[in-house]
Design an enzyme around this catalytic site. Structure first.
Site, PDB file in Angstrom:
ATOM      1  N   TRP A 181       0.158  -1.209   0.157  1.00  0.00           N
ATOM      2  CA  TRP A 181      -0.294   0.153   0.098  1.00  0.00           C
ATOM      3  C   TRP A 181       0.767   0.896  -0.370  1.00  0.00           C
ATOM      4  O   TRP A 181       2.448   1.230   0.448  1.00  0.00           O
ATOM      5  CB  TRP A 181      -0.629   0.136   1.011  1.00  0.00           C
TER       6      TRP A 181
ATOM      7  N   GLU B  21      -2.975  -3.314  -2.118  1.00  0.00           N
ATOM      8  CA  GLU B  21      -4.199  -2.487  -1.833  1.00  0.00           C
ATOM      9  C   GLU B  21      -4.423  -1.037  -1.892  1.00  0.00           C
ATOM     10  O   GLU B  21      -3.699  -0.427  -2.304  1.00  0.00           O
ATOM     11  CB  GLU B  21      -3.727  -2.746   0.194  1.00  0.00           C
TER      12      GLU B  21
ATOM     13  N   ASP C  36      -9.985  -3.426   1.798  1.00  0.00           N
ATOM     14  CA  ASP C  36      -9.403  -2.777   3.406  1.00  0.00           C
ATOM     15  C   ASP C  36     -10.749  -2.276   3.484  1.00  0.00           C
ATOM     16  O   ASP C  36     -11.280  -1.014   2.636  1.00  0.00           O
ATOM     17  CB  ASP C  36      -9.024  -1.562   3.195  1.00  0.00           C
TER      18      ASP C  36
ATOM     19  N   HIS D 103      -8.441  -6.542   5.053  1.00  0.00           N
ATOM     20  CA  HIS D 103      -8.532  -5.401   5.767  1.00  0.00           C
ATOM     21  C   HIS D 103      -9.552  -5.409   6.683  1.00  0.00           C
ATOM     22  O   HIS D 103      -9.872  -4.213   6.220  1.00  0.00           O
ATOM     23  CB  HIS D 103      -7.663  -4.753   5.527  1.00  0.00           C
TER      24      HIS D 103
ATOM     25  N   ASP E 284     -11.683   6.393   6.803  1.00  0.00           N
ATOM     26  CA  ASP E 284     -10.394   5.185   6.492  1.00  0.00           C
ATOM     27  C   ASP E 284      -9.984   5.761   7.941  1.00  0.00           C
ATOM     28  O   ASP E 284      -8.876   6.119   8.279  1.00  0.00           O
ATOM     29  CB  ASP E 284      -9.670   5.555   5.557  1.00  0.00           C
TER      30      ASP E 284
ATOM     31  N   ASP F 242      -9.954   3.860  10.628  1.00  0.00           N
ATOM     32  CA  ASP F 242      -9.618   2.511  11.072  1.00  0.00           C
ATOM     33  C   ASP F 242     -10.328   2.547  12.836  1.00  0.00           C
ATOM     34  O   ASP F 242      -9.113   1.992  13.449  1.00  0.00           O
ATOM     35  CB  ASP F 242      -8.019   2.690  11.157  1.00  0.00           C
TER      36      ASP F 242
ATOM     37  N   ASP G  71      -6.876  -4.070  10.298  1.00  0.00           N
ATOM     38  CA  ASP G  71      -5.730  -2.705   9.957  1.00  0.00           C
ATOM     39  C   ASP G  71      -7.229  -2.041  11.147  1.00  0.00           C
ATOM     40  O   ASP G  71      -7.685  -1.807  10.457  1.00  0.00           O
ATOM     41  CB  ASP G  71      -6.079  -2.759   8.365  1.00  0.00           C
TER      42      ASP G  71
END
Length: 418
Positions: free
Chosen positions: A185, A226, A259, A286, A294, A296, A326
């Site tokens: 990535w 990714e 992801d 992910h 994003d 996470d 992730d």
């Protein structure tokens, strides 16, 4: 085993068996699934190279909960504690910046010897290892470009790092007897609208072709790429988009990484899995939890996670899917975050395995959509928790929230003393 756990399991098992569901087979399948635990949750993505380097490349961690790991040994200790509270035998996902060495080396000089302690530890504990080149938080990535950089010397640096990463991964696979998934990535992109979208992608394609030019057996290393929709500093244009990597992976025989936080905020991932695996050989997931972007967050038992688990189970896709976590949350106990996220991922897969999939497919083909909807909804309240409790007990891990007591003890005795 506690008699109440066993009794609840037996009663729940009877309910599932009425629908032809083999509970023991489901638990056996679940026990063979390896979740790749991401090391960077344990120290807020700091790593052990270039200490003091500010996070960059769209990476941001909020919070300063005490006790984060500051050394490789501390990080391994914390991972061991997390795994002791999670049923099953799993993997550890390393970023390149987690090299355990006293040598003064840069990313493009990394070699298997710099990760020898990780391999020895994983071999002793029975863990697998996955790997990621670190293409962020580095002076050669400070302007937001790496493998697609217009400067050929900077591109060459990141190409060398990519090649070195694949050799490290290959050594992991050889030493541990199971393939290492190496995920690429990069943060490359523009904050505002670019004039030329084509040439950065040409440069990225050529850089990746160079990195992957040396064949490595998938017995040892599996290459994954990714994509991302946007990031901090790349809101208007990301070089490695979903469309770019789909085309690249299909034409180069590589694996795509989906992801959960790398798509439109309202876009679901579950619907993509069968489409990709119809044409690609393998998939890397992910698992994260985006909140409007994003961000996470720690994985919870939400609708998206459940739908992904159902898609993998209903489509028979688990054997071709690598699952990694992730997220990085610095506002809560770092070990607890791992435990919550991993246990939820496993629970979602178990729930999917405890559905009458064959029967649901039959009535769907018959056009009986009323029965399909009724059964899917009724099974949402079936006692999968009793099956999960039994599984945890059989694995020698805490049942229900008992794990939190152990985390709090570890916090007092270990994390707060650092």
């Amino acid at each position: 085993m506690d008699a109440n756990i066993l009794n609840s399991f037996n009663e729940a098992k009877k309910l599932y068996e009425k629908h032809g569901i083999d509970v023991e087979d489901a638990l056996d399948r679940l026990s063979r699934i390896k979740i790749s635990l991401h090391c960077w949750q344990g120290d807020d993505v700091r790593g052990f190279m270039n200490r003091g380097q500010e996070l960059s490349g769209g990476i941001a961690v909020t919070g300063s909960y005490p006790g984060r790991a500051a050394t490789p040994n501390q990080l391994r200790e914390d991972i061991e504690k997390a795994f002791a509270l999670i049923p099953g035998r799993h993997k550890v996902n390393l970023h390149a910046i987690y090299a355990d060495t006293d040598e003064q080396v840069d990313l493009d000089e990394l070699a298997p010897r710099h990760f020898a302690s990780w391999v020895n530890w994983a071999k002793e504990k029975g863990y697998g290892l996955d790997f990621n080149p670190t293409c962020f938080s580095h002076e050669k990535a400070k302007d937001g470009f790496t493998l697609s950089h217009p400067d050929s010397e900077i591109r060459a640096f990141w190409i060398r790092h990519g090649k070195a990463s694949r050799k490290i991964a290959e050594s992991f696979g050889r030493e541990l007897g199971q393939p290492c998934v190496t995920n690429f990535w990069i943060p490359d992109g523009y904050k505002d609208t670019p004039v030329d979208r084509m040439m950065p992608r040409v440069r990225l394609m050529e850089s990746l072709d160079d990195i992957f030019s040396e064949p490595i057996s998938e017995e040892y290393n599996i290459d994954a790429v990714e994509s991302k929709l946007f990031g901090i500093g790349s809101e208007s244009y990301v070089v490695g988009s979903h469309e770019f990597y789909m085309g690249y992976a299909l034409t180069r025989g590589k694996t795509v990484c989906f992801d959960l936080g790398h798509f439109h905020p309202t876009e679901t991932i579950a619907n993509k899995l069968s489409s990709w695996l119809l044409f690609g050989d393998q998939l890397l997931l992910h698992v994260s939890r985006p909140v409007r972007w994003d961000s996470d967050h720690v994985v919870t038992m939400d609708d998206e996670l459940l739908e992904i688990a159902r898609e993998l189970v209903r489509g028979g896709l688990l054997d071709r899917t690598h699952i990694g976590l992730d997220f990085f949350d610095g506002t809560i106990n770092h070990v607890a975050a791992w435990v919550i996220g991993t246990r939820n991922t496993l629970k979602a897969l178990l729930r999917a395995m405890l559905e009458p999939v064959d029967r649901l497919k039959e009535i769907e083909l018959e056009g009986d959509f009323t029965s399909r909807l009724a059964l899917v909804e009724e099974f949402k309240s079936y006692p999968f928790g009793a099956i999960w409790d039994y599984y945890c007990s059989m694995a020698g891990t805490p049942v229900r929230e008992e794990w939190l007591t152990e985390v709090k003890r570890y916090e007092r005795e270990v994390l707060f003393t650092r």
